[in-house]
Motif scaffolding. Structure first.
Motif, PDB file in Angstrom:
ATOM      1  N   UNK A 158      -8.304   6.208  -2.129  1.00  0.00           N
ATOM      2  CA  UNK A 158      -8.935   5.062  -2.795  1.00  0.00           C
ATOM      3  C   UNK A 158      -8.662   5.065  -4.291  1.00  0.00           C
ATOM      4  N   UNK A 159      -8.979   3.942  -4.922  1.00  0.00           N
ATOM      5  CA  UNK A 159      -8.920   3.880  -6.371  1.00  0.00           C
ATOM      6  C   UNK A 159     -10.150   4.534  -6.981  1.00  0.00           C
ATOM      7  N   UNK A 160     -10.221   4.533  -8.287  1.00  0.00           N
ATOM      8  CA  UNK A 160     -11.328   5.159  -8.981  1.00  0.00           C
ATOM      9  C   UNK A 160     -12.501   4.194  -9.093  1.00  0.00           C
TER      10      UNK A 160
ATOM     11  N   UNK B 233     -16.963   8.406 -19.951  1.00  0.00           N
ATOM     12  CA  UNK B 233     -17.073   7.869 -18.597  1.00  0.00           C
ATOM     13  C   UNK B 233     -16.849   9.001 -17.581  1.00  0.00           C
TER      14      UNK B 233
ATOM     15  N   UNK C  35      -8.398   4.189 -22.731  1.00  0.00           N
ATOM     16  CA  UNK C  35      -9.094   5.335 -22.165  1.00  0.00           C
ATOM     17  C   UNK C  35      -8.106   6.470 -21.923  1.00  0.00           C
TER      18      UNK C  35
ATOM     19  N   UNK D  36     -10.543  -0.543 -10.602  1.00  0.00           N
ATOM     20  CA  UNK D  36      -9.270  -0.081 -10.064  1.00  0.00           C
ATOM     21  C   UNK D  36      -8.957  -0.696  -8.712  1.00  0.00           C
ATOM     22  N   UNK D  37      -7.666  -0.906  -8.465  1.00  0.00           N
ATOM     23  CA  UNK D  37      -7.195  -1.228  -7.139  1.00  0.00           C
ATOM     24  C   UNK D  37      -7.108   0.030  -6.302  1.00  0.00           C
ATOM     25  N   UNK D  38      -6.689  -0.123  -5.049  1.00  0.00           N
ATOM     26  CA  UNK D  38      -6.651   1.006  -4.118  1.00  0.00           C
ATOM     27  C   UNK D  38      -5.377   1.826  -4.210  1.00  0.00           C
TER      28      UNK D  38
ATOM     29  N   UNK E 295     -16.726   6.725 -26.508  1.00  0.00           N
ATOM     30  CA  UNK E 295     -17.229   6.183 -25.260  1.00  0.00           C
ATOM     31  C   UNK E 295     -16.829   7.179 -24.176  1.00  0.00           C
TER      32      UNK E 295
ATOM     33  N   UNK F 189     -13.023   7.109 -24.477  1.00  0.00           N
ATOM     34  CA  UNK F 189     -12.509   5.996 -25.244  1.00  0.00           C
ATOM     35  C   UNK F 189     -12.900   6.171 -26.689  1.00  0.00           C
TER      36      UNK F 189
ATOM     37  N   UNK G 152     -12.593  13.519  -5.770  1.00  0.00           N
ATOM     38  CA  UNK G 152     -12.086  14.001  -7.047  1.00  0.00           C
ATOM     39  C   UNK G 152     -12.790  13.229  -8.163  1.00  0.00           C
TER      40      UNK G 152
ATOM     41  N   UNK H  39      -1.692   3.025  -9.747  1.00  0.00           N
ATOM     42  CA  UNK H  39      -2.951   2.286  -9.738  1.00  0.00           C
ATOM     43  C   UNK H  39      -2.912   1.182 -10.781  1.00  0.00           C
TER      44      UNK H  39
ATOM     45  N   UNK I  59     -16.331   3.730 -11.085  1.00  0.00           N
ATOM     46  CA  UNK I  59     -17.164   4.213 -12.177  1.00  0.00           C
ATOM     47  C   UNK I  59     -18.475   4.778 -11.647  1.00  0.00           C
TER      48      UNK I  59
ATOM     49  N   UNK J  94       0.831  -1.199   0.000  1.00  0.00           N
ATOM     50  CA  UNK J  94       0.000   0.000   0.000  1.00  0.00           C
ATOM     51  C   UNK J  94       0.869   1.253   0.000  1.00  0.00           C
TER      52      UNK J  94
ATOM     53  N   UNK K 219     -15.587   8.915 -13.532  1.00  0.00           N
ATOM     54  CA  UNK K 219     -15.131   8.141 -12.389  1.00  0.00           C
ATOM     55  C   UNK K 219     -15.004   9.070 -11.185  1.00  0.00           C
TER      56      UNK K 219
ATOM     57  N   UNK L 141     -13.145  12.341 -12.286  1.00  0.00           N
ATOM     58  CA  UNK L 141     -12.394  12.239 -13.537  1.00  0.00           C
ATOM     59  C   UNK L 141     -13.319  11.873 -14.689  1.00  0.00           C
TER      60      UNK L 141
ATOM     61  N   UNK M 166     -22.214   5.006 -24.064  1.00  0.00           N
ATOM     62  CA  UNK M 166     -21.696   4.341 -25.259  1.00  0.00           C
ATOM     63  C   UNK M 166     -22.517   4.755 -26.480  1.00  0.00           C
TER      64      UNK M 166
ATOM     65  N   UNK N  35     -11.191  -0.071 -24.120  1.00  0.00           N
ATOM     66  CA  UNK N  35     -11.790   1.191 -23.714  1.00  0.00           C
ATOM     67  C   UNK N  35     -13.157   1.030 -23.069  1.00  0.00           C
TER      68      UNK N  35
ATOM     69  N   UNK O  29      -7.812   9.923 -19.691  1.00  0.00           N
ATOM     70  CA  UNK O  29      -8.436  10.581 -18.544  1.00  0.00           C
ATOM     71  C   UNK O  29      -8.147  12.072 -18.548  1.00  0.00           C
TER      72      UNK O  29
ATOM     73  N   UNK P 280     -13.065   9.412  -7.292  1.00  0.00           N
ATOM     74  CA  UNK P 280     -11.999   8.911  -6.430  1.00  0.00           C
ATOM     75  C   UNK P 280     -12.101   9.546  -5.056  1.00  0.00           C
TER      76      UNK P 280
END
Lengths: 113, 115
Positions: free
Chosen positions: B42-44, B34, B103, A104-106, B32, B94, B88, A90, B46, A9, B36, B90, B51, A99, B105, B38
């Motif tokens: 943490x991760x992002x 999107x 993708x 996503x991971x942390x 495409x 695509x 945050x 990430x 959706x 981490x 996201x 994003x 589409x 696409x 961002x 965050x």
């Protein structure tokens, strides 16, 4: 349902050392990705993989190496870490085309001193 | 090449107020699209995606976004912001059906919520 996990981490290392960041997913997704996130740059793609033993460069691949011997694992190696590689990394996966939706991971927060 | 612009780096809104986060993209065909989110550390995750079809798409947590081809925009909206929406956001684009592109961002918009 473990999903996608990254380890460690947090990581602190020194300039010139080799560092490997791990990524493991339990969904058997075909596609996996490594991004780095930096203030003012958003997310930038480092490398991606469409399947086991298939990898390709993204936007910022220099200084990084990846491998994908098994579908579920996609480690990222910094062969000789530099301060400019201090970032949050990430890992992400996707079941189909490049696409589509990413999972996503942390993240791994890496500091290179 | 496609690109994504989020013009606002940081936005502050009061809890209960409406929210609109802007996203403009550059791409020749129908992309495409999107959004996201965050949360700190943490991760992002959706929020929603477009589409094809109805240009107004609904997402999780009460968010919606509207695809406007004429303006090359895909703005995110929420009628009433909650303190837990501070995060945050994003936007990503695509290359659409049949493409093998990745993708792209935007640089993100940080949302702060005042009590």
């Amino acid at each position: 349902d473990a999903g996608i996990t990254q380890s460690p981490r947090y990581k602190i290392t020194e300039t010139g050392r080799q560092v490997t960041l791990m990524c493991h997913q339990t969904w058997s997704h075909s596609y996996m990705f490594w991004y780095r996130q930096d203030l003012g740059h958003g997310l930038r793609l480092i490398y991606y993989s469409a399947a086991a033993d298939i990898t390709d460069k993204g936007e910022v691949p220099d200084g990084y190496v990846v491998s994908r011997s098994k579908t579920e694992n996609f480690p990222l190696t910094l062969e000789s870490a530099t301060r400019s590689q201090t970032s949050v990394y990430f890992c992400a996966s996707s079941p189909r085309r490049l696409n589509e939706k990413l999972f996503f991971g942390s993240g791994t927060q890496l500091s290179v001193l | 090449a496609q690109s994504v612009t989020q013009p606002d780096i940081h936005i502050t809104v009061s809890e209960g107020a409406s929210l609109e986060l802007r996203c403009n993209y550059s791409y020749g065909a129908t992309p495409y699209l999107f959004w996201y989110v965050q949360s700190p550390g943490q991760g992002l995750q959706l929020l929603l995606k477009y589409f094809s079809g109805d240009t107004l798409v609904q997402g999780i947590k009460g968010f919606e976004a509207e695809f406007k081809r004429s303006q090359s925009s895909f703005n995110l909206r929420k009628p009433s912001v909650h303190w837990s929406d501070a995060a945050e956001y994003f936007c990503a684009v695509g290359q659409g059906e049949g493409s093998q592109g990745n993708l792209i961002f935007g640089k993100g918009t940080k949302l702060s919520v005042k009590p």
